[in-house]
Design a protein around this motif. Structure first.
Motif, PDB file in Angstrom:
ATOM      1  N   VAL A 159       0.859  -1.177   0.000  1.00  0.00           N
ATOM      2  CA  VAL A 159       0.000   0.000   0.000  1.00  0.00           C
ATOM      3  C   VAL A 159       0.899   1.233   0.000  1.00  0.00           C
ATOM      4  O   VAL A 159       1.759   1.380   0.865  1.00  0.00           O
ATOM      5  CB  VAL A 159      -0.932   0.025   1.227  1.00  0.00           C
ATOM      6  N   ARG A 174      -2.709   0.861  -4.428  1.00  0.00           N
ATOM      7  CA  ARG A 174      -1.956  -0.388  -4.504  1.00  0.00           C
ATOM      8  C   ARG A 174      -1.607  -0.634  -5.963  1.00  0.00           C
ATOM      9  O   ARG A 174      -2.271  -0.115  -6.870  1.00  0.00           O
ATOM     10  CB  ARG A 174      -2.782  -1.567  -3.972  1.00  0.00           C
ATOM     11  N   ALA A 225      -7.130  -0.287  -2.288  1.00  0.00           N
ATOM     12  CA  ALA A 225      -7.001   0.309  -0.961  1.00  0.00           C
ATOM     13  C   ALA A 225      -7.818   1.588  -0.894  1.00  0.00           C
ATOM     14  O   ALA A 225      -8.017   2.270  -1.897  1.00  0.00           O
ATOM     15  CB  ALA A 225      -5.531   0.606  -0.656  1.00  0.00           C
TER      16      ALA A 225
END
Length: 374
Positions: A159, A174, A225
């Motif tokens: 991340v 990501r 994410a």
């Protein structure tokens, strides 16, 4: 003379190939080599590569480098020697650093910016592709607007989290994501000066010393994410005159530290570094008198705490702070005959400044700490 000449000369010792260097001797050599030379050592032959693998767990970590903003050159604080790194293409531009990653971009000239932004580890060659622009209305000299990124962090699970210049914004993504997930804290009157990944969340410090937390979640279905809105956890002290603030996770990972470079009256140098620990439960900052075994490396782009016990060297002693990009407010003791420097050492034990590489780094040099590992 004849009797002397009739004596047989002793045979020369048989030359042995360097590949026969015993592993224990190879270990002694490796311990004294800079990081890149360790990599080159293992590239010589199969036997030396095997020796590197055997010795790696016992080798001391590499010293941090001072890396230039163009991402091509770095200096060691041990010897001041300048060395060069390679980049995949001359057309790429370097917009930042984070530990051992370079933030790079290729010119996209108004076309689809997908795959034009990426991270690269110049030592291992690993690449992490990034989505396009954070804001489609912004661009810098034909490049996607990575220049607005103030700092980025590569967190667990790949991340990537970033904050931008002049606004309290956190963005995350990501590899493979088509866009950034962003959270702009509209209620804050100051921008995020630094961010850190700590205890599973993203913490951000404002210019006023307010500490905010953003949660980062990953969708197990599509792997993308997302970053949550900000939650204030500590209110800062607005009465203190602070030149710069840094967030650093302690070397053992269990404390979040704020380091202030403060303007102080009545002291010889006029500026001091003060360290505070975040007490989230009590919603307050608690000043830390000593760093113990820790050495802090501070810069605008990347900061890190390292345990001094991992190195047997004069540069690594506890209660020390190495700093970069502080030349405009730097003390006289960190100046050289050629002018101000953008690097120095602050000793918390007696609140004194000391120069490092004083004849190499000058005002205007944009530099950061780079922590070499693959």
């Amino acid at each position: 003379m004849g009797a002397w000449s009739s004596k047989a000369k002793p045979p020369l010792p048989e030359a042995r190939p360097w590949s026969d260097l015993p592993p224990e001797l190879a270990g002694l050599v490796l311990c004294r080599l800079p990081f890149l030379d360790r990599v080159r050592f293992g590239s010589v032959c199969r036997h030396w590569r095997h020796a590197v693998r055997q010795q790696t767990p016992a080798l001391p970590p590499a010293f941090p480098w001072i890396i230039s903003f163009n991402g091509l050159t770095y200096r060691s604080i041990q010897d001041g020697q300048v060395r060069r790194l390679s980049r995949p293409s001359k057309s790429t531009a370097c917009w930042g650093f984070s530990e051992n990653w370079l933030l790079l971009a290729r010119p996209w000239h108004g076309h689809d910016p997908k795959n034009y932004n990426f991270l690269e580890n110049p030592l291992s060659g690993a690449v992490i592709p990034l989505p396009g622009q954070l804001d489609p209305d912004m661009s810098v000299n034909g490049f996607a607007e990575l220049a607005c990124i103030h700092k980025f962090i590569v967190c667990p699970n790949n991340v990537i989290v970033a904050t931008t210049i002049s606004c309290p914004l956190v963005a995350c993504c990501r590899p493979g994501m088509s866009s950034w997930s962003t959270s702009l804290h509209a209620g804050s009157e100051s921008y995020y000066e630094d961010i850190a990944f700590y205890n599973g969340g993203i913490y951000a410090i404002t210019t006023r010393g307010d500490l905010f937390k953003h949660e980062v979640s990953v969708d197990n279905g599509n792997g993308e994410a997302a970053v949550s809105s900000a939650k204030q956890v500590i209110k800062g002290n607005e009465t203190v005159v602070v030149v710069s603030r840094f967030l650093v996770v302690s070397s053992c990972g269990n404390k979040l530290l704020m380091v202030n470079h403060e303007k102080c009256h009545g002291v010889q140098e006029g500026y001091v570094f003060k360290v505070f620990e975040a007490d989230v439960e009590m919603a307050r900052w608690s000043q830390v008198a000593s760093l113990g075994d820790q050495v802090l490396f501070l810069s605008r782009k990347c900061s890190k705490a390292i345990p001094a016990s991992t190195h047997d060297d004069e540069y690594f002693r506890g209660d020390k702070i190495y700093f970069l990009d502080r030349a405009l407010q730097g003390p006289k003791k960190c100046r050289s005959q050629s002018g101000l420097t953008s690097s120095g050492l602050y000793d918390l034990r007696d609140n004194t400044y000391h120069p490092i590489l004083s004849d190499n780094l000058h005002v205007g040099d944009v530099t950061s700490w780079f922590f070499p590992h693959k």
